[in-house]
Design a protein around this motif. Structure first.
Motif, PDB file in Angstrom:
ATOM      1  N   ARG A   1      -8.756  -3.901  -6.198  1.00 49.69           N
ATOM      2  CA  ARG A   1      -9.827  -2.958  -5.898  1.00 49.69           C
ATOM      3  C   ARG A   1      -9.219  -1.581  -5.667  1.00 49.69           C
ATOM      4  O   ARG A   1      -8.011  -1.436  -5.474  1.00 49.69           O
ATOM      5  N   THR A   2     -10.049  -0.549  -5.677  1.00 47.12           N
ATOM      6  CA  THR A   2      -9.579   0.801  -5.420  1.00 47.12           C
ATOM      7  C   THR A   2     -10.616   1.547  -4.584  1.00 47.12           C
ATOM      8  O   THR A   2     -11.823   1.321  -4.726  1.00 47.12           O
ATOM      9  N   ASN A   3     -10.140   2.420  -3.700  1.00 53.25           N
ATOM     10  CA  ASN A   3     -11.002   3.200  -2.813  1.00 53.25           C
ATOM     11  C   ASN A   3     -10.948   4.679  -3.147  1.00 53.25           C
ATOM     12  O   ASN A   3      -9.870   5.210  -3.459  1.00 53.25           O
TER      13      ASN A   3
ATOM     14  N   THR B   1      -4.423   1.825   1.573  1.00 52.65           N
ATOM     15  CA  THR B   1      -5.126   1.762   0.292  1.00 52.65           C
ATOM     16  C   THR B   1      -6.001   0.515   0.322  1.00 52.65           C
ATOM     17  O   THR B   1      -5.963  -0.273   1.269  1.00 52.65           O
ATOM     18  N   SER B   2      -6.744   0.321  -0.737  1.00 50.94           N
ATOM     19  CA  SER B   2      -7.473  -0.932  -0.883  1.00 50.94           C
ATOM     20  C   SER B   2      -6.484  -2.065  -1.131  1.00 50.94           C
ATOM     21  O   SER B   2      -5.300  -1.842  -1.408  1.00 50.94           O
TER      22      SER B   2
ATOM     23  N   GLN C   1      -5.453   2.469  -4.611  1.00 47.54           N
ATOM     24  CA  GLN C   1      -5.202   1.044  -4.792  1.00 47.54           C
ATOM     25  C   GLN C   1      -3.749   0.711  -4.473  1.00 47.54           C
ATOM     26  O   GLN C   1      -2.895   1.594  -4.398  1.00 47.54           O
TER      27      GLN C   1
ATOM     28  N   GLU D   1       0.851  -1.195   0.000  1.00 44.85           N
ATOM     29  CA  GLU D   1       0.000   0.000   0.000  1.00 44.85           C
ATOM     30  C   GLU D   1       0.887   1.244   0.000  1.00 44.85           C
ATOM     31  O   GLU D   1       1.408   1.649   1.034  1.00 44.85           O
TER      32      GLU D   1
ATOM     33  N   ARG E   1      -5.213  -5.469  -3.344  1.00 47.90           N
ATOM     34  CA  ARG E   1      -5.024  -5.656  -4.792  1.00 47.90           C
ATOM     35  C   ARG E   1      -6.344  -5.984  -5.489  1.00 47.90           C
ATOM     36  O   ARG E   1      -7.177  -6.715  -4.957  1.00 47.90           O
TER      37      ARG E   1
ATOM     38  N   GLU F   1     -11.156  -3.314  -9.530  1.00 47.88           N
ATOM     39  CA  GLU F   1     -10.202  -2.960 -10.581  1.00 47.88           C
ATOM     40  C   GLU F   1      -9.903  -4.175 -11.463  1.00 47.88           C
ATOM     41  O   GLU F   1      -9.791  -4.053 -12.672  1.00 47.88           O
TER      42      GLU F   1
END
Length: 333
Positions: A150-152, A145-146, A205, A61, A148, A302
């Protein structure tokens, strides 16, 4: 609490008006070489609170690393009132291998706090970090972060039932605050229980530096500095809209296939709207995934492939007034 004394840790101290960069030993490798984490401590000449900024408790992250480094090395801290403890990489073994957990037995450092000096490797590392650099502080920001795939969107997680934590969460100036105490063993949960109010900032991410999110997070840190008087010229910011949520919903796939997302992270979706469509390799028999309520997507997929049951997106509820504000702001972009 304010302090005009030296910041002390096991093995050293930083007097008012001093800066110290160190690599602090928290464990040893199989060869007996030290495992060291980078630490920067800036103790201002003027009295004020002691604050920590930490990142990369999960080694892959990366966004928070750059936030902490820029505060430590690019900001003008000559008139700092108080002390900042900058911990850009907590999980050094995971960072070196670019994986989420400690390579030793696949342990999660962020489920190992406050640690134990006679327990597992992860808990021994967590103990060294917590006792030396977290417990002496008045409050802290922990950047994540999110995972692996995925993304926030940038949002805060905080125990809003505690007034000192709520003050810190509001000061950061994020639009979305997810209310909750934090799981056992998390840095923010255990620090808060040790009377060091701490919030988690989720942003983006894994395996990336995302400049827009880093800049937004730095603005949040400036806002916290303003709230607590660490620098005179920093102002507390209002993000334009804010929602505090206690319930959040992971929307999961009911079919396997390839996901075509129709919205990005941070988007407003109305109840019944199609968030994404799941299709097979022939683009046949598309399965729509619809919003069960009106809200904002704080996390999205993602990696565009799913099995049934895999999480697709993270949706938080918005009241109608807030939804209209978000809708106007997004339409004006």
């Amino acid at each position: 609490m304010t302090s005009d004394a030296a910041f002390t840790y096991n093995g050293g101290k930083v007097a008012p008006g001093e800066r110290q960069n160190l690599r602090y030993g928290i464990s040893e490798t199989y060869l007996g070489d030290p495992v060291r984490i980078p630490v920067t401590i800036v103790n201002g000449e003027r009295p004020g609170p002691t604050m920590f900024l930490s990142a990369a408790a999960h080694g892959d992250e990366l966004n928070g690393i750059e936030v902490v480094r820029e505060v430590a090395f690019e900001w003008n801290l000559s008139e700092l009132a108080g002390t900042i403890v900058c911990l850009p990489v907590l999980n050094v073994p995971g960072f070196l291998t670019q994986q989420r957990y400690l390579p030793i037995y696949d342990r999660d450092l962020n489920r190992s706090f406050p640690g134990n000096p006679t327990s597992t490797s992860a808990k021994r590392m967590a103990h060294a970090i917590f006792r030396n650099f977290i417990e002496p502080c008045d409050f802290g920001l922990d950047f994540h972060t999110s995972t692996r795939g995925r993304t926030n969107m940038l949002h805060v997680r905080a125990d809003m039932g505690k007034p000192r934590v709520a003050r810190l969460a509001h000061a950061f100036g994020a639009s979305v605050i997810v209310d909750g105490a934090g799981s056992d063993g998390t840095l923010r949960g255990e620090a808060t229980r040790a009377d060091v109010p701490t919030i988690t900032i989720e942003m983006g991410q894994a395996h990336r530096f995302e400049r827009s999110l880093i800049d937004d997070a730095l603005a949040g840190v400036e806002s916290v500095f303003g709230e607590y008087g660490l620098r005179d010229h920093d102002l507390v910011r209002w993000p334009g809209w804010r929602t505090i949520v206690t319930e959040k919903t992971w929307i999961r796939a009911d079919a396997g296939g390839i996901v075509d997302m129709h919205y990005e992270r941070g988007s407003l979706v109305r109840e019944g709207e199609r968030i994404c469509t799941i299709t097979d390799p022939f683009k046949a028999d598309g399965t729509p995934v619809r919003a069960p309520f009106t809200g904002v997507l704080i996390g999205v997929l993602e990696n565009p492939v799913v099995y049934p049951g895999n999480p697709i997106c993270h949706l938080v509820d918005l009241d109608e007034e807030t939804a209209r504000i978000v809708e106007r702001r997004q339409s004006n972009r």
